[in-house]
Design an enzyme around this catalytic site. Sequence first.
Site, PDB file in Angstrom:
ATOM      1  N   LYS A  90       0.844  -1.207   0.000  1.00 54.82           N
ATOM      2  CA  LYS A  90       0.000   0.000   0.000  1.00 54.82           C
ATOM      3  C   LYS A  90       0.877   1.255   0.000  1.00 54.82           C
ATOM      4  O   LYS A  90       0.649   2.189  -0.751  1.00 54.82           O
ATOM      5  CB  LYS A  90      -0.949  -0.025   1.215  1.00 54.82           C
ATOM      6  CG  LYS A  90      -2.065  -1.060   1.063  1.00 54.82           C
ATOM      7  CD  LYS A  90      -2.828  -1.295   2.363  1.00 54.82           C
ATOM      8  CE  LYS A  90      -3.805  -2.455   2.198  1.00 54.82           C
ATOM      9  NZ  LYS A  90      -4.497  -2.842   3.435  1.00 54.82           N
ATOM     10  N   GLN A 137      -4.360  -1.776   9.730  1.00 54.08           N
ATOM     11  CA  GLN A 137      -4.292  -3.096   9.099  1.00 54.08           C
ATOM     12  C   GLN A 137      -4.840  -4.165  10.046  1.00 54.08           C
ATOM     13  O   GLN A 137      -4.394  -4.280  11.189  1.00 54.08           O
ATOM     14  CB  GLN A 137      -2.842  -3.400   8.700  1.00 54.08           C
ATOM     15  CG  GLN A 137      -2.673  -4.671   7.906  1.00 54.08           C
ATOM     16  CD  GLN A 137      -3.346  -4.630   6.534  1.00 54.08           C
ATOM     17  OE1 GLN A 137      -3.271  -3.644   5.818  1.00 54.08           O
ATOM     18  NE2 GLN A 137      -4.023  -5.711   6.186  1.00 54.08           N
ATOM     19  N   ASP A 170     -10.950   2.721   4.484  1.00 51.44           N
ATOM     20  CA  ASP A 170     -11.194   1.279   4.374  1.00 51.44           C
ATOM     21  C   ASP A 170     -12.703   1.001   4.299  1.00 51.44           C
ATOM     22  O   ASP A 170     -13.117  -0.119   3.978  1.00 51.44           O
ATOM     23  CB  ASP A 170     -10.600   0.538   5.584  1.00 51.44           C
ATOM     24  CG  ASP A 170      -9.295  -0.170   5.223  1.00 51.44           C
ATOM     25  OD1 ASP A 170      -9.076  -0.414   4.028  1.00 51.44           O
ATOM     26  OD2 ASP A 170      -8.517  -0.463   6.144  1.00 51.44           O
TER      27      ASP A 170
END
Length: 292
Positions: A52, A96, A119
């Site tokens: 990412k 994450q 997200d």
Amino acid sequence: MIVLDGKVAAAATKDQLKEEVDAIIRAGRPAPHLAAILVGNNGASETYVASKVKQCAEIGFQSTLIRLDADVSEEHLLEKIESLNNDPSVDGILVQLPLPKQVNEQKVIEAIDPAKDVDGFHPASAGKLVQGLPTFIPATPYGIMLMLEHFNLETKGKHAVVIGRSNIVGRPMSILLSSNNRFGNCTVTICHSHTHNLKEICLQADILVAALGKPEFVKADMVKEGAIVIDVGITRVEDNTAKKGFRIKGDVAYNEVAPKTAAITPVPGGVGLMTIAGLLKNTLQAYKQRRG
Ligand SMILES: NC(=O)c1ccc[n+]([C@@H]2O[C@H](COP(=O)([O-])OP(=O)(O)OC[C@H]3O[C@@H](n4cnc5c(N)ncnc54)[C@H](OP(=O)(O)O)[C@@H]3O)[C@@H](O)[C@H]2O)c1
């Protein structure tokens, strides 16, 4: 049979994003900024976050990686999120997953400012998605929609079967495919571990999305001739003959299923790459919403 190459589709999305970012920077404005929090040193999470960060740099985004020890307290993690929420230079925040046991994942998801929830896991984002309102779409289903769009795969009126009902993949996927828009309008069946007659249901699928996390679970005898198969699964399977000691397996037995399909995503090289494209798109959207 078309192989739905994530490299090709993701590159197209990233080229578009880069053009927009270049224009922002030419106008003398700051670049969009993604902040990622990585807790502990889980191998797969390290790989995802590194990718990412790398792809942010490729399209001109700024990124910040915050590493916290595996034994971090929930309180400390929540404080970190709060400071990123309050930092005007940060457009998007991602934590994450998975997180260590001592941290309540839901609390963490809900601590992120919905305006920076790139997200798309916050209940405010999920609620808007259900109601068809503009929002941050969870990156993996978003990436799959971008892939359907890139390859111009017709979805209207098709029967889509989604295996898996998680908040990050299966459920939002089912909502997107049933939405009233260009790459939606499917009739959707969502399956899970209590579904009876899974094989029979899968055999009715014009579009089959496998997101259950069981390597090579979907076999050729579960797939209708000419179906579109989207394999979301990513599982590390031990293999001593592989350089790294493992191989990445999808949820679909690719070699036997692919010849029956009209189109199929490979693993690796399919949905995984589109997931990052979805995240980058969300980050630019957050930037535009916050900074005009
Ligand atoms: N490509 C990417 O970028 C990406 C992104 C995210 C996740 N993934 C991968 O996608 C897979 C799924 O991830 P996830 O986070 O959604 O997993 P998850 O939270 O574990 O959810 C799995 C879902 O599959 C269902 N399921 C499990 N076994 C089943 C069976 N035998 N028959 C029917 N349904 C079954 C479960 O049903 P219940 O609800 O009844 O338990 C659950 O709804 C994993 O391999 C993950 O690594 C890939």
